[in-house]
Enzyme design. Structure first.
Site, PDB file in Angstrom:
ATOM      1  N   ASP A   1       0.872  -1.183   0.000  1.00 48.08           N
ATOM      2  CA  ASP A   1       0.000   0.000   0.000  1.00 48.08           C
ATOM      3  C   ASP A   1       0.907   1.230   0.000  1.00 48.08           C
ATOM      4  OD1 ASP A   1      -1.625   2.133   0.677  1.00 48.08           O
ATOM      5  OD2 ASP A   1      -2.624   1.090   2.321  1.00 48.08           O
ATOM      6  N   ILE A   2       0.807   2.035  -1.046  1.00 51.08           N
ATOM      7  CA  ILE A   2       1.720   3.181  -1.203  1.00 51.08           C
ATOM      8  C   ILE A   2       1.543   4.229  -0.091  1.00 51.08           C
ATOM      9  CG2 ILE A   2       0.324   4.668  -2.729  1.00 51.08           C
ATOM     10  CD1 ILE A   2       2.928   4.931  -4.470  1.00 51.08           C
TER      11      ILE A   2
ATOM     12  N   GLY B   1      -9.666   4.691  -6.087  1.00 53.82           N
ATOM     13  CA  GLY B   1      -8.387   4.011  -6.260  1.00 53.82           C
ATOM     14  C   GLY B   1      -7.286   4.559  -5.372  1.00 53.82           C
ATOM     15  N   VAL B   2      -6.094   4.636  -5.921  1.00 48.24           N
ATOM     16  CA  VAL B   2      -4.945   5.077  -5.131  1.00 48.24           C
ATOM     17  C   VAL B   2      -5.092   6.557  -4.745  1.00 48.24           C
ATOM     18  CG1 VAL B   2      -3.423   5.644  -7.101  1.00 48.24           C
ATOM     19  CG2 VAL B   2      -2.440   4.839  -4.962  1.00 48.24           C
ATOM     20  N   ASP B   3      -5.723   7.334  -5.591  1.00 50.54           N
ATOM     21  CA  ASP B   3      -5.983   8.758  -5.324  1.00 50.54           C
ATOM     22  C   ASP B   3      -6.827   8.919  -4.044  1.00 50.54           C
ATOM     23  OD1 ASP B   3      -6.134  11.482  -5.730  1.00 50.54           O
ATOM     24  OD2 ASP B   3      -7.471  11.384  -7.465  1.00 50.54           O
TER      25      ASP B   3
ATOM     26  N   SER C   1      -2.443   4.544 -14.293  1.00 56.62           N
ATOM     27  CA  SER C   1      -3.394   4.295 -15.411  1.00 56.62           C
ATOM     28  C   SER C   1      -3.949   2.873 -15.529  1.00 56.62           C
ATOM     29  CB  SER C   1      -2.795   4.671 -16.782  1.00 56.62           C
ATOM     30  OG  SER C   1      -2.865   6.059 -16.986  1.00 56.62           O
ATOM     31  N   THR C   2      -3.469   1.930 -14.701  1.00 54.01           N
ATOM     32  CA  THR C   2      -3.881   0.534 -14.932  1.00 54.01           C
ATOM     33  C   THR C   2      -5.106   0.107 -14.125  1.00 54.01           C
ATOM     34  OG1 THR C   2      -2.411  -0.427 -13.262  1.00 54.01           O
ATOM     35  CG2 THR C   2      -1.504  -0.122 -15.464  1.00 54.01           C
ATOM     36  N   GLY C   3      -5.726   1.051 -13.404  1.00 53.28           N
ATOM     37  CA  GLY C   3      -6.954   0.765 -12.673  1.00 53.28           C
ATOM     38  C   GLY C   3      -8.137   1.325 -13.435  1.00 53.28           C
TER      39      GLY C   3
ATOM     40  N   TYR D   1      -8.400   3.781 -15.273  1.00 54.34           N
ATOM     41  CA  TYR D   1      -8.088   4.256 -16.625  1.00 54.34           C
ATOM     42  C   TYR D   1      -7.792   3.128 -17.619  1.00 54.34           C
ATOM     43  CZ  TYR D   1      -8.172   9.187 -15.191  1.00 54.34           C
ATOM     44  OH  TYR D   1      -8.546  10.440 -14.764  1.00 54.34           O
TER      45      TYR D   1
HETATM   46  N1  AR6 Z   1      -1.336   1.608  -3.037  1.00 53.07           N
HETATM   47  C1  AR6 Z   1      -0.790   1.247  -4.227  1.00 53.07           C
HETATM   48  N2  AR6 Z   1      -1.516   1.012  -5.341  1.00 53.07           N
HETATM   49  C2  AR6 Z   1      -2.855   1.148  -5.246  1.00 53.07           C
HETATM   50  C3  AR6 Z   1      -3.514   1.530  -4.054  1.00 53.07           C
HETATM   51  C4  AR6 Z   1      -2.695   1.763  -2.912  1.00 53.07           C
HETATM   52  N3  AR6 Z   1      -3.205   2.137  -1.743  1.00 53.07           N
HETATM   53  N4  AR6 Z   1      -4.862   1.571  -4.301  1.00 53.07           N
HETATM   54  C5  AR6 Z   1      -5.036   1.218  -5.593  1.00 53.07           C
HETATM   55  N5  AR6 Z   1      -3.836   0.956  -6.170  1.00 53.07           N
HETATM   56  P1  AR6 Z   1      -6.268   3.696 -10.085  1.00 53.07           P
HETATM   57  P2  AR6 Z   1      -5.735   5.091 -12.638  1.00 53.07           P
HETATM   58  C6  AR6 Z   1      -3.523   0.534  -7.555  1.00 53.07           C
HETATM   59  O1  AR6 Z   1      -7.634   3.335 -10.530  1.00 53.07           O
HETATM   60  O2  AR6 Z   1      -6.004   3.859 -13.416  1.00 53.07           O
HETATM   61  C7  AR6 Z   1      -8.989   7.748  -9.582  1.00 53.07           C
HETATM   62  O3  AR6 Z   1     -10.352   7.839  -9.293  1.00 53.07           O
HETATM   63  C8  AR6 Z   1      -4.613  -0.119  -8.361  1.00 53.07           C
HETATM   64  O4  AR6 Z   1      -4.757  -1.488  -7.985  1.00 53.07           O
HETATM   65  O5  AR6 Z   1      -6.063   4.162  -8.695  1.00 53.07           O
HETATM   66  O6  AR6 Z   1      -4.545   5.926 -12.991  1.00 53.07           O
HETATM   67  C9  AR6 Z   1      -8.375   9.074 -10.008  1.00 53.07           C
HETATM   68  O7  AR6 Z   1      -8.989  10.164  -9.352  1.00 53.07           O
HETATM   69  C10 AR6 Z   1      -4.057   0.021  -9.780  1.00 53.07           C
HETATM   70  O8  AR6 Z   1      -3.108  -1.020 -10.031  1.00 53.07           O
HETATM   71  O9  AR6 Z   1      -5.613   4.851 -11.048  1.00 53.07           O
HETATM   72  C11 AR6 Z   1      -8.621   9.092 -11.484  1.00 53.07           C
HETATM   73  O10 AR6 Z   1      -9.920   9.551 -11.793  1.00 53.07           O
HETATM   74  C12 AR6 Z   1      -3.285   1.347  -9.712  1.00 53.07           C
HETATM   75  O11 AR6 Z   1      -3.196   1.678  -8.313  1.00 53.07           O
HETATM   76  C13 AR6 Z   1      -8.484   7.640 -11.880  1.00 53.07           C
HETATM   77  O12 AR6 Z   1      -8.814   6.890 -10.706  1.00 53.07           O
HETATM   78  C14 AR6 Z   1      -3.945   2.497 -10.447  1.00 53.07           C
HETATM   79  O13 AR6 Z   1      -5.353   2.429 -10.354  1.00 53.07           O
HETATM   80  C15 AR6 Z   1      -7.073   7.286 -12.267  1.00 53.07           C
HETATM   81  O14 AR6 Z   1      -7.052   5.976 -12.765  1.00 53.07           O
END
Ligand code: AR6
Length: 173
Positions: free
Chosen positions: A10-11, A32-34, A117-119, A121
């Site tokens: 977890d970042i 997601g991570v945001d 971008s791999t979640g 997006y």
């Molecule tokens: N620590 C590390 N990685 C994580 C965590 C964490 N705590 N939580 C999720 N991930 P995403 P995107 C991984 O969807 O595709 C947001 O709503 C997750 O499993 O977070 O760039 C933003 O506001 C995946 O592998 O980001 C944007 O609207 C990776 O983080 C949009 O999502 C990215 O998934 C961005 O989409």
């Protein structure tokens, strides 16, 4: 010591000088991570983000880390996957490059990336991993001030994809 390491975790818990957020263009939070980063950092992060006026895809902006263990958050906006012929590869590479440039500018020595971008997006993870690893290795080769880059994967599929990309690229060298 290896300067690039892939870990599963977890970042928001990582103790590097900076962590990178996979944000959206508004920089006003999301899922997601945001969402996890904003929740862990506390409301002051959103307050600072409001003053940044958003961020273009492929660009990066820096804030403090507030209640996170990391001192800084570098917010970058990855491309939404639209089939691969809309400049997605180049924009994803730019996210890593511009985040690392900003880190150097602020004297950051250790930095952690999520799989941008791999979640939500939907960028295919193996393709994203090759782009990320190649861009980070290229940067580390040219810049000697960054001591450590962590790729923090949240699930096994991502972990395996980034490990494989790193293996492929370092065995070629
Ligand atoms: N620590 C590390 N990685 C994580 C965590 C964490 N705590 N939580 C999720 N991930 P995403 P995107 C991984 O969807 O595709 C947001 O709503 C997750 O499993 O977070 O760039 C933003 O506001 C995946 O592998 O980001 C944007 O609207 C990776 O983080 C949009 O999502 C990215 O998934 C961005 O989409």
């Amino acid at each position: 010591m290896k300067r690039l390491e892939i870990i599963l975790g977890d970042i928001t818990k990582v103790e590097t000088d900076a962590i990178v957020n996979a944000a959206n263009k508004t920089l006003l939070g999301g899922g997601g991570v945001d969402g996890a980063i904003h929740k862990a950092a506390g409301p002051e992060l959103l307050e600072e983000c409001r003053r940044l006026n958003g961020c273009e895809t492929g660009e990066a902006k820096l804030t403090k880390g507030y209640r996170l263990p990391a001192k800084y958050v570098i917010h970058t906006v990855g491309p939404v996957w639209r089939g691969g012929d809309h400049g997605e590869d180049g924009l994803l590479a730019a996210c890593y490059r511009n985040s690392l440039r900003l880190a150097v500018e602020y004297g950051i020595k250790t930095i952690a990336f999520p799989s941008i971008s791999t979640g939500a997006y939907r960028f295919p993870v193996r393709r994203a991993a090759r782009i990320a690893i190649s861009e980070i290795l290229k940067f580390l080769n040219e810049d000697k001030s960054i001591e450590k880059v962590l790729m923090v994967c949240f699930d096994n599929e991502a972990f395996k994809a980034y490990e494989e990309a790193l293996r492929e690229m370092t065995s070629k060298a």
